[in-house]
Design an enzyme around this catalytic site. Structure first.
Site, PDB file in Angstrom:
ATOM      1  N   GLY A 232       0.819  -1.212   0.000  1.00 24.22           N
ATOM      2  CA  GLY A 232       0.000   0.000   0.000  1.00 24.22           C
ATOM      3  C   GLY A 232       0.848   1.255   0.000  1.00 24.22           C
ATOM      4  O   GLY A 232       2.080   1.193   0.127  1.00 24.22           O
ATOM      5  N   ASP A 233       0.192   2.385  -0.203  1.00 22.75           N
ATOM      6  CA  ASP A 233       0.850   3.703  -0.186  1.00 22.75           C
ATOM      7  C   ASP A 233       1.936   3.845  -1.242  1.00 22.75           C
ATOM      8  O   ASP A 233       2.933   4.543  -1.043  1.00 22.75           O
ATOM      9  CB  ASP A 233       1.439   3.997   1.213  1.00 22.75           C
ATOM     10  CG  ASP A 233       0.368   3.910   2.283  1.00 22.75           C
ATOM     11  OD1 ASP A 233      -0.782   4.293   2.005  1.00 22.75           O
ATOM     12  OD2 ASP A 233       0.683   3.453   3.403  1.00 22.75           O
ATOM     13  N   GLU A 234       1.738   3.208  -2.373  1.00 23.21           N
ATOM     14  CA  GLU A 234       2.728   3.264  -3.447  1.00 23.21           C
ATOM     15  C   GLU A 234       2.589   4.530  -4.280  1.00 23.21           C
ATOM     16  O   GLU A 234       3.456   4.839  -5.103  1.00 23.21           O
ATOM     17  CB  GLU A 234       2.581   2.043  -4.386  1.00 23.21           C
ATOM     18  CG  GLU A 234       2.766   0.677  -3.725  1.00 23.21           C
ATOM     19  CD  GLU A 234       1.461   0.097  -3.192  1.00 23.21           C
ATOM     20  OE1 GLU A 234       0.459   0.852  -3.142  1.00 23.21           O
ATOM     21  OE2 GLU A 234       1.440  -1.089  -2.817  1.00 23.21           O
ATOM     22  N   GLY A 235       1.463   5.234  -4.087  1.00 20.24           N
ATOM     23  CA  GLY A 235       1.194   6.429  -4.903  1.00 20.24           C
ATOM     24  C   GLY A 235       0.054   6.195  -5.891  1.00 20.24           C
ATOM     25  O   GLY A 235      -0.012   6.841  -6.936  1.00 20.24           O
ATOM     26  N   LYS A 236      -0.845   5.272  -5.538  1.00 19.57           N
ATOM     27  CA  LYS A 236      -1.975   4.941  -6.425  1.00 19.57           C
ATOM     28  C   LYS A 236      -2.833   6.174  -6.712  1.00 19.57           C
ATOM     29  O   LYS A 236      -3.251   6.401  -7.837  1.00 19.57           O
ATOM     30  CB  LYS A 236      -2.856   3.843  -5.787  1.00 19.57           C
ATOM     31  CG  LYS A 236      -2.128   2.522  -5.578  1.00 19.57           C
ATOM     32  CD  LYS A 236      -3.005   1.497  -4.879  1.00 19.57           C
ATOM     33  CE  LYS A 236      -3.292   1.823  -3.437  1.00 19.57           C
ATOM     34  NZ  LYS A 236      -2.120   1.818  -2.549  1.00 19.57           N
TER      35      LYS A 236
ATOM     36  N   ALA B 136      -8.190   3.038   3.157  1.00 18.43           N
ATOM     37  CA  ALA B 136      -7.282   3.588   2.151  1.00 18.43           C
ATOM     38  C   ALA B 136      -7.022   5.059   2.442  1.00 18.43           C
ATOM     39  O   ALA B 136      -7.853   5.738   3.034  1.00 18.43           O
ATOM     40  CB  ALA B 136      -7.900   3.438   0.757  1.00 18.43           C
ATOM     41  N   GLY B 137      -5.856   5.521   2.030  1.00 21.64           N
ATOM     42  CA  GLY B 137      -5.548   6.944   2.139  1.00 21.64           C
ATOM     43  C   GLY B 137      -4.778   7.325   0.897  1.00 21.64           C
ATOM     44  O   GLY B 137      -3.643   6.906   0.725  1.00 21.64           O
ATOM     45  N   HIS B 138      -5.426   8.038  -0.017  1.00 23.14           N
ATOM     46  CA  HIS B 138      -4.806   8.376  -1.295  1.00 23.14           C
ATOM     47  C   HIS B 138      -4.601   9.887  -1.358  1.00 23.14           C
ATOM     48  O   HIS B 138      -5.545  10.651  -1.211  1.00 23.14           O
ATOM     49  CB  HIS B 138      -5.694   7.890  -2.447  1.00 23.14           C
ATOM     50  CG  HIS B 138      -5.906   6.407  -2.438  1.00 23.14           C
ATOM     51  ND1 HIS B 138      -6.817   5.757  -3.228  1.00 23.14           N
ATOM     52  CD2 HIS B 138      -5.299   5.422  -1.717  1.00 23.14           C
ATOM     53  CE1 HIS B 138      -6.769   4.458  -3.002  1.00 23.14           C
ATOM     54  NE2 HIS B 138      -5.853   4.225  -2.078  1.00 23.14           N
TER      55      HIS B 138
ATOM     56  N   GLN C 222      -5.007  -0.416  -1.043  1.00 25.87           N
ATOM     57  CA  GLN C 222      -4.016  -1.299  -0.411  1.00 25.87           C
ATOM     58  C   GLN C 222      -3.030  -1.827  -1.466  1.00 25.87           C
ATOM     59  O   GLN C 222      -2.766  -1.121  -2.426  1.00 25.87           O
ATOM     60  CB  GLN C 222      -4.706  -2.448   0.356  1.00 25.87           C
ATOM     61  CG  GLN C 222      -5.441  -1.985   1.617  1.00 25.87           C
ATOM     62  CD  GLN C 222      -6.835  -1.460   1.366  1.00 25.87           C
ATOM     63  OE1 GLN C 222      -7.617  -2.094   0.719  1.00 25.87           O
ATOM     64  NE2 GLN C 222      -7.148  -0.296   1.899  1.00 25.87           N
TER      65      GLN C 222
ATOM     66  N   GLY D 267      -1.859   8.519  10.410  1.00 25.13           N
ATOM     67  CA  GLY D 267      -0.713   9.353  10.779  1.00 25.13           C
ATOM     68  C   GLY D 267       0.464   8.540  11.318  1.00 25.13           C
ATOM     69  O   GLY D 267       1.459   9.103  11.762  1.00 25.13           O
TER      70      GLY D 267
HETATM   71  P1  GDP Z   1      -1.618   5.548  -2.131  1.00 24.93           P
HETATM   72  O1  GDP Z   1      -2.280   5.074  -0.886  1.00 24.93           O
HETATM   73  O2  GDP Z   1      -1.047   4.440  -2.934  1.00 24.93           O
HETATM   74  O3  GDP Z   1      -2.488   6.448  -2.958  1.00 24.93           O
HETATM   75  O4  GDP Z   1      -0.369   6.429  -1.659  1.00 24.93           O
HETATM   76  P2  GDP Z   1      -0.395   7.536  -0.497  1.00 24.93           P
HETATM   77  O5  GDP Z   1      -1.054   8.748  -1.034  1.00 24.93           O
HETATM   78  O6  GDP Z   1      -0.870   6.981   0.780  1.00 24.93           O
HETATM   79  O7  GDP Z   1       1.165   7.764  -0.295  1.00 24.93           O
HETATM   80  C1  GDP Z   1       1.980   8.210  -1.332  1.00 24.93           C
HETATM   81  C2  GDP Z   1       2.614   9.546  -0.894  1.00 24.93           C
HETATM   82  O8  GDP Z   1       3.668   9.861  -1.752  1.00 24.93           O
HETATM   83  C3  GDP Z   1       1.646  10.725  -0.989  1.00 24.93           C
HETATM   84  O9  GDP Z   1       1.977  11.661  -0.007  1.00 24.93           O
HETATM   85  C4  GDP Z   1       1.924  11.281  -2.381  1.00 24.93           C
HETATM   86  O10 GDP Z   1       1.629  12.674  -2.483  1.00 24.93           O
HETATM   87  C5  GDP Z   1       3.392  11.050  -2.485  1.00 24.93           C
HETATM   88  N1  GDP Z   1       3.881  10.751  -3.845  1.00 24.93           N
HETATM   89  C6  GDP Z   1       3.280  10.100  -4.862  1.00 24.93           C
HETATM   90  N2  GDP Z   1       4.123   9.973  -5.913  1.00 24.93           N
HETATM   91  C7  GDP Z   1       5.278  10.567  -5.533  1.00 24.93           C
HETATM   92  C8  GDP Z   1       6.559  10.736  -6.169  1.00 24.93           C
HETATM   93  O11 GDP Z   1       6.798  10.310  -7.275  1.00 24.93           O
HETATM   94  N3  GDP Z   1       7.523  11.386  -5.440  1.00 24.93           N
HETATM   95  C9  GDP Z   1       7.309  11.851  -4.181  1.00 24.93           C
HETATM   96  N4  GDP Z   1       8.295  12.456  -3.545  1.00 24.93           N
HETATM   97  N5  GDP Z   1       6.121  11.703  -3.556  1.00 24.93           N
HETATM   98  C10 GDP Z   1       5.139  11.056  -4.229  1.00 24.93           C
HETATM   99  P1  IMO Z   2      -3.820   2.539   0.690  1.00 21.94           P
HETATM  100  O1  IMO Z   2      -4.982   2.346  -0.240  1.00 21.94           O
HETATM  101  C1  IMO Z   2      -1.179   0.873   3.720  1.00 21.94           C
HETATM  102  C2  IMO Z   2      -2.919  -2.052   6.473  1.00 21.94           C
HETATM  103  C3  IMO Z   2      -3.020  -1.650   7.930  1.00 21.94           C
HETATM  104  C4  IMO Z   2      -2.853  -3.004   8.591  1.00 21.94           C
HETATM  105  C5  IMO Z   2      -3.587  -3.958   7.652  1.00 21.94           C
HETATM  106  C6  IMO Z   2      -5.017  -4.279   8.081  1.00 21.94           C
HETATM  107  O2  IMO Z   2      -3.655   3.914   1.182  1.00 21.94           O
HETATM  108  O3  IMO Z   2      -2.580   1.969   0.086  1.00 21.94           O
HETATM  109  P2  IMO Z   2      -7.289  -2.919   7.988  1.00 21.94           P
HETATM  110  O4  IMO Z   2      -7.685  -1.635   8.665  1.00 21.94           O
HETATM  111  O5  IMO Z   2      -7.392  -2.867   6.504  1.00 21.94           O
HETATM  112  O6  IMO Z   2      -7.969  -4.118   8.579  1.00 21.94           O
HETATM  113  O7  IMO Z   2      -5.712  -3.082   8.359  1.00 21.94           O
HETATM  114  O8  IMO Z   2      -3.601  -3.302   6.389  1.00 21.94           O
HETATM  115  N1  IMO Z   2      -3.548  -1.129   5.513  1.00 21.94           N
HETATM  116  C7  IMO Z   2      -2.881  -0.289   4.730  1.00 21.94           C
HETATM  117  N2  IMO Z   2      -1.543  -0.030   4.647  1.00 21.94           N
HETATM  118  N3  IMO Z   2      -2.030   1.468   2.872  1.00 21.94           N
HETATM  119  C8  IMO Z   2      -3.359   1.208   2.910  1.00 21.94           C
HETATM  120  O9  IMO Z   2      -4.226   1.678   1.989  1.00 21.94           O
HETATM  121  C9  IMO Z   2      -3.846   0.316   3.899  1.00 21.94           C
HETATM  122  N4  IMO Z   2      -5.061  -0.150   4.238  1.00 21.94           N
HETATM  123  C10 IMO Z   2      -4.877  -1.038   5.214  1.00 21.94           C
HETATM  124  O10 IMO Z   2      -2.019  -0.741   8.289  1.00 21.94           O
HETATM  125  O11 IMO Z   2      -1.493  -3.366   8.580  1.00 21.94           O
HETATM  126 MG    MG Z   3      -2.241   5.359   1.156  1.00 20.52          MG
END
Ligand code: GDP
Ligand code: IMO
Ligand code: MG
Length: 429
Positions: free
Chosen positions: A12-16, A39-41, A223, A301
């Site tokens: 997760g949190d790859e930058g989707k 999710a947190g995008h 995720q 956070g």
């Molecule tokens: P998601 O859950 O996959 O949508 O990813 P998140 O938004 O939770 O986390 C990705 C974080 O990296 C966010 O704060 C984005 O603004 C940031 N981000 C996305 N792409 C890039 C990138 O190419 N470079 C940098 N420095 N930050 C990025």
């Molecule tokens: P995005 O879409 C990163 C993780 C939680 C926990 C596990 C189970 O932003 O990538 P849950 O509340 O789903 O039962 O928690 O999954 N987790 C994530 N980690 N990015 C997310 O979403 C996540 N959604 C759940 O931290 O380890």
């Molecule tokens: Mg996220």
């Protein structure tokens, strides 16, 4: 016309969110198909930052945005998020937003149970987001969920409430909690029902219609594959299938509709919550990755754990999810590192593995085998074309695609929407 399915290929949190927002202007509809407001995008457009948890990231560009049946929907979180985004000037109405009427609801009792279990688990806790995701999916599969369509029939909910409360009252008693207050729950549902119902519709039908009309559909995963309930680091996973195949079942279109599968891959690795993480760095380098990448969870956070790129995991994710091409994100975070490392295999009790084993104990015990490369002194931050990249950064990208056996379609070089390098347009057949 090609469709695109975006999924996370790590934890997760790859930058989707950023990539979906960037692609949304080329799409006619964006659909969420699993997960919930765990999710947190994060989307950055100019000097405005949008944080989305439940709404499809297409909503910011005004693209038709739909929540599919595979999502678990917290109606109160939905209302709060719509109000927050409306406050940021995003238009959300029944024309550009819809919710599947067969979507199961997350109720306050699910959030309670998520918290109670995590507290009771102590050191063995999953580290969930505390949003009630797991308990809500359990109730869906247990055939006792309240769904969006039930909100239009609250007077006929007795039998379903009996089933739901019989299950939860027993669990709650085990935690020393009082039984579910049925009347209070019904009153809360009555209050929120009109808000949700204005968006409720047979999303499967809407999607099938737009598809027949030649629309391009963008499926937005939440995720990542390593959090998938089947293929992830079980039991430290989320409670849905996050793999690309879910796009079809979680939206109501057939498997031939998912199109180009775009795996979103961070140039290093992060994880929030508990569970194995072979390349985790609990040293200065890990600290530096976290600081440069601003690795703090969007939802809770929490500080994200950081480590080097793990090519074994990503190769596995790409294979399992049938990834056509990847978007490599956050390359700029590696700017200025003298050396960078990539994990190319594992050592487990004297044996070399080219895959991540299924058992939690083995997953915790594998030792990464690293390949070291020179870093680059120039900057990739803000690059919008291949020509803007330092030669050594290009070498890193090439090595990554070789090791994961999947080509790179996009490269992201900052949080900003337009700081994206297009190698192959996923919407073009
Ligand atoms: P998601 O859950 O996959 O949508 O990813 P998140 O938004 O939770 O986390 C990705 C974080 O990296 C966010 O704060 C984005 O603004 C940031 N981000 C996305 N792409 C890039 C990138 O190419 N470079 C940098 N420095 N930050 C990025
Ligand atoms: P995005 O879409 C990163 C993780 C939680 C926990 C596990 C189970 O932003 O990538 P849950 O509340 O789903 O039962 O928690 O999954 N987790 C994530 N980690 N990015 C997310 O979403 C996540 N959604 C759940 O931290 O380890
Ligand atoms: Mg996220």
């Amino acid at each position: 016309m090609a469709n695109v399915t975006v999924i996370g290929a790590q934890w997760g949190d790859e930058g989707k969110g950023k990539i979906v927002d960037w692609l949304a202007s080329r799409a006619d509809a964006v659909v969420r198909f699993q997960g919930g407001h765990n999710a947190g995008h994060t989307l950055v457009v100019g000097d405005v930052t949008y944080k989305l948890s439940l709404l499809p990231s297409g909503i910011v560009t005004g693209t038709l945005s739909l929540i599919g049946n595979g999502v678990v929907l917290d109606p109160w979180a939905l209302k709060a998020e719509i109000e927050k985004l409306t406050g940021q000037g995003v238009a959300i109405n029944a024309d550009n937003f819809g919710i599947a009427d067969n979507c199961p609801l997350i109720l306050p009792l699910h959030r309670d149970l998520d918290g109670l279990r995590e507290q009771a688990a102590g050191a063995g806790k999953i580290g969930t987001t505390g949003r009630g995701i797991g308990p809500a999916y359990e109730d869906k599969v247990g055939r006792r969920a309240i769904r969006v369509c039930d909100l239009a029939h609250l007077d006929a909910l007795d039998a379903q409430l009996d089933r739901l409360c019989a299950h939860h009252d027993a669990l709650r008693a085990g935690f020393g909690q009082p039984p579910v207050d049925r009347e209070a729950l019904l009153a809360e549902l009555r209050e929120i029902a009109p808000f949700v119902l204005q968006f409720a519709q047979p999303v499967w039908q809407r999607l099938n219609k737009v598809r027949k009309a030649g629309a391009r559909i963008l499926f937005e995963g939440a995720q990542g594959v390593l959090l998938d309930v089947d293929h992830g680091t079980y039991p430290f996973v989320t409670s849905s299938n996050t793999v690309s195949g879910t796009a079809a079942s979680g939206s109501g279109l057939g498997p031939n509709s998912t199109g180009f599968v775009l795996g979103i891959v961070k140039a290093y690795t992060t994880r929030v919550g508990s569970g194995p993480f072979p390349t985790e760095l609990e040293d200065e380098t890990g600290q530096r990755l976290g600081e440069r990448g601003h690795e703090f969870g969007t939802v809770t956070g929490r500080k994200r754990r950081c480590g080097w790129f793990d090519a074994v995991l990503v190769r596995q994710s790409c294979a399992i999810s049938g990834v056509t091409g990847i978007a490599l994100t956050k390359l700029d975070v590696l700017d200025g590192f003298e050396k960078v490392k990539i994990c190319t295999g594992y050592r487990l009790r004297g044996k070399v593995l080219d895959f991540f084993p299924a058992h939690a104990a083995d997953q915790a015990e594998v030792e990464p085998i690293y390949e070291e490369m020179d870093g680059w002194s120039g900057t990739t931050a803000g690059a919008r074309s291949w020509a803007d990249l330092p030669a050594q950064a290009i070498k890193y990208i090439q090595r990554v695609q070789e090791l994961i056996e999947t080509p790179v379609a996009l490269v992201s070089t900052s949080p900003e929407r337009e700081d994206t390098i297009l190698v192959r347009d996923p919407f073009v057949d």
